[in-house]
Design an enzyme around this catalytic site. Structure first.
Site, PDB file in Angstrom:
ATOM      1  N   THR A 221      17.020 -78.386 -19.707  1.00  0.00           N
ATOM      2  CA  THR A 221      16.750 -77.034 -19.214  1.00  0.00           C
ATOM      3  C   THR A 221      15.652 -77.118 -18.157  1.00  0.00           C
ATOM      4  O   THR A 221      15.802 -76.616 -17.035  1.00  0.00           O
ATOM      5  CB  THR A 221      16.297 -76.129 -20.369  1.00  0.00           C
ATOM      6  OG1 THR A 221      17.280 -76.178 -21.405  1.00  0.00           O
ATOM      7  CG2 THR A 221      16.114 -74.695 -19.896  1.00  0.00           C
ATOM      8  N   ALA A 240      22.322 -83.651 -26.442  1.00  0.00           N
ATOM      9  CA  ALA A 240      22.018 -82.322 -25.893  1.00  0.00           C
ATOM     10  C   ALA A 240      20.815 -82.358 -24.950  1.00  0.00           C
ATOM     11  O   ALA A 240      20.166 -83.391 -24.761  1.00  0.00           O
ATOM     12  CB  ALA A 240      21.780 -81.340 -27.040  1.00  0.00           C
ATOM     13  N   HIS A 241      20.512 -81.177 -24.395  1.00  0.00           N
ATOM     14  CA  HIS A 241      19.462 -81.083 -23.379  1.00  0.00           C
ATOM     15  C   HIS A 241      18.080 -81.429 -23.936  1.00  0.00           C
ATOM     16  O   HIS A 241      17.747 -81.125 -25.067  1.00  0.00           O
ATOM     17  CB  HIS A 241      19.438 -79.694 -22.723  1.00  0.00           C
ATOM     18  CG  HIS A 241      19.297 -78.552 -23.673  1.00  0.00           C
ATOM     19  ND1 HIS A 241      19.323 -77.244 -23.272  1.00  0.00           N
ATOM     20  CD2 HIS A 241      19.111 -78.503 -25.005  1.00  0.00           C
ATOM     21  CE1 HIS A 241      19.160 -76.452 -24.308  1.00  0.00           C
ATOM     22  NE2 HIS A 241      19.027 -77.189 -25.368  1.00  0.00           N
ATOM     23  N   ASN A 242      17.318 -82.136 -23.097  1.00  0.00           N
ATOM     24  CA  ASN A 242      15.931 -82.507 -23.371  1.00  0.00           C
ATOM     25  C   ASN A 242      15.764 -83.482 -24.535  1.00  0.00           C
ATOM     26  O   ASN A 242      14.657 -83.677 -25.036  1.00  0.00           O
ATOM     27  CB  ASN A 242      15.066 -81.265 -23.619  1.00  0.00           C
ATOM     28  CG  ASN A 242      14.895 -80.418 -22.373  1.00  0.00           C
ATOM     29  OD1 ASN A 242      15.657 -79.479 -22.155  1.00  0.00           O
ATOM     30  ND2 ASN A 242      13.939 -80.770 -21.534  1.00  0.00           N
ATOM     31  N   SER A 260      16.228 -81.197 -27.611  1.00  0.00           N
ATOM     32  CA  SER A 260      14.784 -81.454 -27.680  1.00  0.00           C
ATOM     33  C   SER A 260      14.365 -82.378 -28.816  1.00  0.00           C
ATOM     34  O   SER A 260      13.174 -82.495 -29.105  1.00  0.00           O
ATOM     35  CB  SER A 260      13.993 -80.129 -27.774  1.00  0.00           C
ATOM     36  OG  SER A 260      14.230 -79.349 -26.621  1.00  0.00           O
TER      37      SER A 260
END
Length: 341
Positions: A221, A240-242, A260
């Protein structure tokens, strides 16, 4: 492509027993050997097959002494298994030794690429892309704007690399993998709908990483989703993101890691593992297949189950779990006995 026994012996520094001009063009198991194939004998349990194999050439240890006649040409080496592995690596390098830019393909403006590049047909290279030397990009591959790809990387057919992604040196990305797609970010609205949160970060893949087929790694993100040096990802994994995955961690297929989460160094994660977001997994952690990880794990933990337990505790609990019907029956019998008193 054909190789003679003499050529193979030269590569392996081995000794030939038989016909030095014998030719092979394929590989086989010793029990399935056919004319024109190359095989090896390392495990003594398979020794009987060497007298019946139809393989043209067989790699054996120098200590091997035949007890009866052979039809296969022998190449004697110090370690047959290691030598065969070396030969496989050499064969793979020869097979992948492609260069040049095939047409039709498209290269946008301000693209910089090094020597000995291979770009397969129907590939697309976006603006301001930097590609190192000895990079192989197979057909139907998409490289978005501002991507950086280091030296000696291989991107197999159908890989999609979104904009801003950074890939280090000596990386291999297998067919169908997508790197840098949007993270799953949506904000719930008062009317019950969801508003998309822009995903403006990127993905960073460091050196010596291998990513299996049809794996997806989402862009951050904000900031970066990071795959550290030496990581090995199997097929069909979702990152997934981060997320950050530490050096030399290996993850088996169909595992999903939510946003995350930070995974440490030298971890081993089995197949079909689900890991929730915003947790920290320490270094050298072992997670058994089909486990569900809902909380952070400390260094050197070994867990199994869903929700995951300490590996030893899980095995002890499972013994009782298997006996639950019997235990319930015994409890009901005791209750009835007590009720009659």
């Amino acid at each position: 492509m054909k190789f003679t026994a003499e050529q193979i012996a030269g590569i392996l520094e081995g000794d030939i027993i038989g016909n030095p001009e014998a030719q092979v063009y394929k590989l086989s198991k010793i029990e399935e050997g056919t004319e024109g194939s190359l095989t090896f004998l390392a495990n003594p349990k398979y020794s009987n097959y060497i007298y019946t194999t139809k393989a043209t050439i067989t790699i054996v240890n120098k200590t091997f002494v035949p007890e009866q006649g052979l039809t296969t040409t022998l190449i004697k080496v110090e370690d047959a298994y290691k030598s065969f592995s070396k030969l496989l690596e050499y064969y793979n390098q020869v097979k992948l030794m492609k260069s040049g830019i095939e047409q039709p393909s498209f290269i946008s403006e301000n693209v910089v690429y090094g020597d000995n590049i291979y770009l397969g047909c129907f590939s697309y290279i976006g603006k301001n892309v930097t590609i190192g030397t000895n990079v192989k990009i197979y057909p139907n591959t998409f490289i978005g704007d501002n991507v950086v790809i280091g030296d000696n990387c291989i991107l197999f057919a159908g890989v999609k690399v979104y904009s801003e992604t950074e890939i280090g040196t000596n990386c291999t990305i297998h067919s169908g993998t997508i790197i840098g797609s949007d993270g799953f970010g949506f904000a719930p609205q008062e009317d019950g709908t969801y508003s998309k949160v822009p995903q403006i970060g990127n993905v960073i893949i460091e050196d010596n990483v291998e990513i299996g087929s049809c794996t997806t790694i989402d862009r951050a993100t904000l900031g970066s989703t990071i795959i550290r040096k030496g990581v090995k990802l199997d097929n069909q994994i979702q990152i997934a993101h981060n997320v950050e995955i530490g050096e030399n961690t290996v993850i088996a297929s169909q595992t999903g890691v939510a946003g995350s989460t930070k995974i440490g160094k030298n971890c081993m994660i089995g197949g079909q593992v689900g890991i929730v977001g915003h947790i920290v997994i320490g270094d050298r952690v072992r997670i058994q297949a089909q486990s569900g990880i809902a909380k952070s794990l400390k260094d050197d933990e070994v867990v199994q189950g869903s929700p995951a337990l300490n590996y030893g505790d899980f095995n002890k609990s499972f013994v009782h779990f298997k006996n639950l019907p019997k235990i319930v029956t015994e409890i009901e019998t005791i209750k009835k006995q007590l009720d009659t008193k």
